[in-house]
Design an enzyme around this catalytic site. Sequence first.
Site: not given
Length: 336
Positions: A260, A40, A244, A136, A171, A14-15
């Site tokens: 989270a 996301n 992740d 996910h 994950h 996630h950047l």
Amino acid sequence: MKIKINRPFDLHVHLRDGKMLERMVKHTSAHFGHALVMPNTTKPILTAEDAQEYKREICRIAALENLPHFTPLMTIKLVASTTPEIVRQASKAGVIAGKLYPEGVTTNSADGVSNFESLYPVFEAMQECDMVLCLHGEVPGVFVLDREAAFLKTLIDISRAFPNLRIVLEHVTTEEAVETVRLLPYNVSATITVHHLFTTLDDVIGGMLRPHLFCKPVAKTEGDRKALIGAAIGDSMRFFLGTDSAPHLVGKKECSSGCAGVFTAPVAMACLAEIFEQYGALERLQGFTSTFGRVFYRLPPGPGTLELVKEPWVVPAEYDGVVPFRAGETLPWKVL
Ligand code: NCD
Ligand code: ZN
């Protein structure tokens, strides 16, 4: 002691967007040559145009950081309004994967999917375009420790309905998920994070509450952790690294409704060298980080190599307002 491996791939990161993106690109691109960037963001990446614009922005920042060799691999988010045409256009624009979040399952997933079968025409188009489906794998609403296990039937159903669709269960955190993936045909594989190799639920809530270890799916039991280690250091090509790494500003973690996500990007490779060495499997590190995922995604190697040295260093308390995994700890391995 030093080791040199082919430049690793992070196949789940996630950047973020906006200011956070500007701060985060360097932490991934410093060590990884390629990274699969999750869609996301606050304004989700839904189409070819979104992905192209997002990619341009990431590359612009990487160039400013003097890390121009970094290649972001793009995804789109699959939502109820995704159509086969959106998939085809995204694929033409170089998007390599579609990410499905069940509705409300994690950060920025209120627009996630509640009826998987309604997306079957989209999966059909992905299969035709050879786009990877990233899942996910949790069922929201189920007791939190059982959410991943509850999702496995959906994984099996989708993989049976689309035998030529490449699917990644993201994950994985349970022995049951590892065993299920092993039993499915070769179009199904799984990513494993760094933090799930190190932590169990006890570390998160068993003593003091440690919000920086809180992520979805939550870490499970010691038996599950051992199964993940077995899969990561084993010789099955179906299990590969997706960190992740999910940064949230410290105030969003240390509060009454904490987000989270565990931020591992700057420490991921050092932590992996540590645990692979602990299990006498350093020679397998390259497979897990640089080969298996790349082969599954059918990507070219490189660029170049990454060197790690056995030399202690202390993980900073913070990077750009985000508390990293193992902050303040001394790690035995360091990226050169
Ligand atoms: C991720 C995030 O913050 O975007 N959070 C997490 O706990 N892993 C989303 C995700 O991958 O679930
Ligand atoms: Zn994620």
